[in-house]
Design an enzyme around this catalytic site. Structure first.
Site, PDB file in Angstrom:
ATOM      1  N   ASP A   1      -4.325  71.883   6.250  1.00 22.36           N
ATOM      2  CA  ASP A   1      -3.870  70.489   6.176  1.00 22.36           C
ATOM      3  C   ASP A   1      -4.759  69.765   5.154  1.00 22.36           C
ATOM      4  O   ASP A   1      -4.512  69.851   3.958  1.00 22.36           O
ATOM      5  CB  ASP A   1      -3.957  69.902   7.589  1.00 22.36           C
ATOM      6  CG  ASP A   1      -3.368  68.509   7.705  1.00 22.36           C
ATOM      7  OD1 ASP A   1      -2.613  68.099   6.826  1.00 22.36           O
ATOM      8  OD2 ASP A   1      -3.668  67.820   8.694  1.00 22.36           O
TER       9      ASP A   1
ATOM     10  N   LYS B   1       0.257  72.734   4.308  1.00 23.68           N
ATOM     11  CA  LYS B   1       0.763  71.362   4.248  1.00 23.68           C
ATOM     12  C   LYS B   1       0.020  70.676   3.097  1.00 23.68           C
ATOM     13  O   LYS B   1      -0.957  69.960   3.313  1.00 23.68           O
ATOM     14  CB  LYS B   1       0.426  70.677   5.578  1.00 23.68           C
ATOM     15  CG  LYS B   1       1.551  69.873   6.144  1.00 23.68           C
ATOM     16  CD  LYS B   1       1.231  69.004   7.338  1.00 23.68           C
ATOM     17  CE  LYS B   1       0.391  69.441   8.453  1.00 23.68           C
ATOM     18  NZ  LYS B   1       0.325  68.467   9.566  1.00 23.68           N
TER      19      LYS B   1
HETATM   20  P1  IMP Z   1      -7.652  70.796   8.112  1.00 22.62           P
HETATM   21  O1  IMP Z   1      -9.126  70.947   8.268  1.00 22.62           O
HETATM   22  O2  IMP Z   1      -7.231  69.353   8.008  1.00 22.62           O
HETATM   23  O3  IMP Z   1      -7.081  71.649   7.001  1.00 22.62           O
HETATM   24  O4  IMP Z   1      -6.985  71.233   9.470  1.00 22.62           O
HETATM   25  C1  IMP Z   1      -6.960  72.514   9.912  1.00 22.62           C
HETATM   26  C2  IMP Z   1      -6.724  72.567  11.388  1.00 22.62           C
HETATM   27  O5  IMP Z   1      -6.114  71.372  11.897  1.00 22.62           O
HETATM   28  C3  IMP Z   1      -5.751  73.676  11.711  1.00 22.62           C
HETATM   29  O6  IMP Z   1      -6.413  74.900  11.899  1.00 22.62           O
HETATM   30  C4  IMP Z   1      -5.092  73.154  12.969  1.00 22.62           C
HETATM   31  O7  IMP Z   1      -5.842  73.519  14.096  1.00 22.62           O
HETATM   32  C5  IMP Z   1      -5.102  71.649  12.825  1.00 22.62           C
HETATM   33  N1  IMP Z   1      -3.817  71.124  12.309  1.00 22.62           N
HETATM   34  C6  IMP Z   1      -3.537  70.647  11.084  1.00 22.62           C
HETATM   35  N2  IMP Z   1      -2.261  70.258  10.967  1.00 22.62           N
HETATM   36  C7  IMP Z   1      -1.687  70.511  12.171  1.00 22.62           C
HETATM   37  C8  IMP Z   1      -0.348  70.358  12.685  1.00 22.62           C
HETATM   38  O8  IMP Z   1       0.615  69.916  12.021  1.00 22.62           O
HETATM   39  N3  IMP Z   1      -0.173  70.759  13.971  1.00 22.62           N
HETATM   40  C9  IMP Z   1      -1.169  71.278  14.751  1.00 22.62           C
HETATM   41  N4  IMP Z   1      -2.414  71.440  14.305  1.00 22.62           N
HETATM   42  C10 IMP Z   1      -2.689  71.076  13.020  1.00 22.62           C
END
Ligand code: IMP
Length: 188
Positions: free
Chosen positions: A109, A137
């Site tokens: 994300d 995403k």
């Molecule tokens: P980042 O550090 O923002 O890239 O987020 C990574 C983590 O956030 C992932 O491993 C998920 O556990 C959680 N996450 C991010 N987007 C979603 C979503 O749409 N649904 C559920 N969990 C998410």
């Protein structure tokens, strides 16, 4: 914690059907088997969301491989926003020095979690360190991440199922779906 009576009723739209996910994982497994031919791979899964993905991906790879598990937390419970703070809740159980390491992530994300993990695992001197994510995403990316294998690129929506949770629920759905916004905006 709100306990839904019907998990499916909280899903607004199915984004990826079970069959689509499984077909893509077979393709990823075949590609990884070709790319790492003759080498021994270590898959590192990031709990808990990546558990179903890792379980299916490892069986789609035809090479000798080891697995290891890490658990990190970046989101604080019932929220759909990343805190940016990454905590290691469970570390690797074996050394990865000199190993060909492939990180299996459920979703990228903002990229903050993987950015931290790449630096952390890179410091353990693996022979190589690559990334395989089921979902990407890109709309919300804050840091650039070199992704080697991507299952599906999805729009900026909060998704659950196939390992992904909201407030620790919905992980056991076989598909990936968009959670109805009322589920996380309605006060209890
Ligand atoms: P980042 O550090 O923002 O890239 O987020 C990574 C983590 O956030 C992932 O491993 C998920 O556990 C959680 N996450 C991010 N987007 C979603 C979503 O749409 N649904 C559920 N969990 C998410």
């Amino acid at each position: 914690m709100r306990t839904p009576t019907d998990l499916h009723a909280d899903i607004g739209e199915v984004l990826l059907e079970e069959g689509q996910i499984q077909a893509r994982i077979r393709e990823l497994g075949a590609q990884i088997s070709t790319d790492y031919a003759g080498r021994r791979l270590t898959l590192v899964s990031v709990l808990k969301g990546s558990l179903p993905f890792m379980a299916d991906l490892m069986r789609a790879i035809s090479l000798p491989l080891r697995i290891d598990l890490m658990e990190v937390s970046s989101y604080g419970g019932a929220t759909t926003e990343s805190s940016g703070l990454v905590r290691i809740l469970k570390d690797l159980s074996s050394s990865i020095e000199g190993e060909e390491v492939l990180i299996c992530e459920d979703i990228i994300d903002t990229g903050l979690t993987l950015n931290y993990l790449i630096r952390y695992l890179g410091g353990k001197k693996p022979a190589s360190l690559r990334i395989c994510t089921l979902l990407d995403k890109p709309a919300r990316r804050l840091v650039e991440i070199p992704v080697d294998y991507t299952g599906f690129t999805i729009p900026d929506q909060f998704v659950v199922g196939y390992g992904l949770d909201y407030d620790e629920l919905y992980r056991n759905l076989r598909f990936v779906g968009v959670l109805r916004p009322e589920v996380y905006t309605t006060p209890e």
